[in-house]
Design a protein around this motif. Structure first.
Motif, PDB file in Angstrom:
ATOM      1  N   THR A  22      -6.102 -10.127  25.680  1.00 38.67           N
ATOM      2  CA  THR A  22      -5.445 -10.325  26.966  1.00 38.67           C
ATOM      3  C   THR A  22      -5.523  -9.117  27.896  1.00 38.67           C
ATOM      4  OG1 THR A  22      -3.289  -9.570  26.168  1.00 38.67           O
ATOM      5  CG2 THR A  22      -3.780 -11.937  25.944  1.00 38.67           C
ATOM      6  N   GLU A  24      -2.958  -7.979  29.282  1.00 34.59           N
ATOM      7  CA  GLU A  24      -1.799  -7.172  28.863  1.00 34.59           C
ATOM      8  C   GLU A  24      -2.256  -6.067  27.915  1.00 34.59           C
ATOM      9  OE1 GLU A  24       2.035  -5.795  27.664  1.00 34.59           O
ATOM     10  OE2 GLU A  24       1.717  -7.259  29.253  1.00 34.59           O
ATOM     11  N   LYS A  25      -3.071  -6.421  26.925  1.00 35.77           N
ATOM     12  CA  LYS A  25      -3.548  -5.434  25.947  1.00 35.77           C
ATOM     13  C   LYS A  25      -4.509  -4.427  26.580  1.00 35.77           C
ATOM     14  CE  LYS A  25      -1.264  -6.902  22.437  1.00 35.77           C
ATOM     15  NZ  LYS A  25      -0.098  -6.193  21.978  1.00 35.77           N
ATOM     16  N   ASN A  28      -2.755  -4.253  31.742  1.00 36.12           N
ATOM     17  CA  ASN A  28      -2.199  -4.956  32.896  1.00 36.12           C
ATOM     18  C   ASN A  28      -0.909  -5.656  32.456  1.00 36.12           C
ATOM     19  OD1 ASN A  28      -1.797  -6.144  35.353  1.00 36.12           O
ATOM     20  ND2 ASN A  28      -3.770  -7.213  35.417  1.00 36.12           N
ATOM     21  N   ARG A  29       0.188  -4.928  32.535  1.00 35.12           N
ATOM     22  CA  ARG A  29       1.478  -5.388  31.997  1.00 35.12           C
ATOM     23  C   ARG A  29       1.895  -6.755  32.533  1.00 35.12           C
ATOM     24  NH1 ARG A  29       5.303  -0.113  31.387  1.00 35.12           N
ATOM     25  NH2 ARG A  29       4.135   0.698  29.617  1.00 35.12           N
ATOM     26  N   GLY A  30       2.334  -7.589  31.597  1.00 41.09           N
ATOM     27  CA  GLY A  30       2.863  -8.895  31.948  1.00 41.09           C
ATOM     28  C   GLY A  30       1.817  -9.957  32.204  1.00 41.09           C
ATOM     29  N   ASP A  32      -0.507 -12.032  30.302  1.00 40.80           N
ATOM     30  CA  ASP A  32      -0.878 -12.483  28.954  1.00 40.80           C
ATOM     31  C   ASP A  32      -1.916 -13.597  28.992  1.00 40.80           C
ATOM     32  OD1 ASP A  32       0.803 -10.731  27.511  1.00 40.80           O
ATOM     33  OD2 ASP A  32       2.526 -11.997  27.976  1.00 40.80           O
TER      34      ASP A  32
END
Length: 131
Positions: A22, A24-25, A28-30, A32
């Motif tokens: 993702t 996120e990983k 890029n926070r949030g 998913d």
């Protein structure tokens, strides 16, 4: 090469999106969903597999250009189908068209170019670069 790479040759693969893939990983926070870099990896893998049976032992393909449009987000758990088709072959350069779909819609399209090289020459160039 064992065989001639023909225009029109196709390949497709399927991959379930996992959490480690993702945005996120990737930082890029949030967000998913399948990250664009992972989507590109799926395209590159499909392109490599498309021509792999035609390569001699010791031959590899190297990515040289990508034009990718990421059209839609794909959540964790959905399956992505990646399709590639050889558009053009000029000597050792191979150009592909690709599309990717999740279980609901088309998620990406574009073109990708790879170059057929020998692993030995590739490693020699790396050694030269390292000095």
């Amino acid at each position: 090469m064992r065989g001639k790479i023909e225009v029109g040759r196709t390949y497709q693969s399927q991959t379930r999106v996992e959490e480690w893939m993702t945005a996120e990983k990737a930082g890029n926070r949030g967000v998913d969903v399948l990250s664009t870099p992972m989507l590109l990896q799926l395209v590159e893998e499909a392109a490599m597999q498309c021509v792999a049976p035609l390569l001699d032992d010791g031959e590899i393909t190297l990515g040289t250009h990508v034009d990718l449009t990421h059209l839609a987000a794909t959540p964790v758990g959905l399956i992505v189908r990646t399709e590639v088709e050889v558009l053009k072959v000029e000597g050792r350069r191979v150009e592909y068209a690709f599309t990717a779909f999740d279980e609901r819609e088309k998620i990406a399209e574009g073109t990708h170019e790879r170059y057929v090289a020998t692993r030995e020459k590739f490693r020699e160039r790396l050694e030269e670069k390292l000095g």
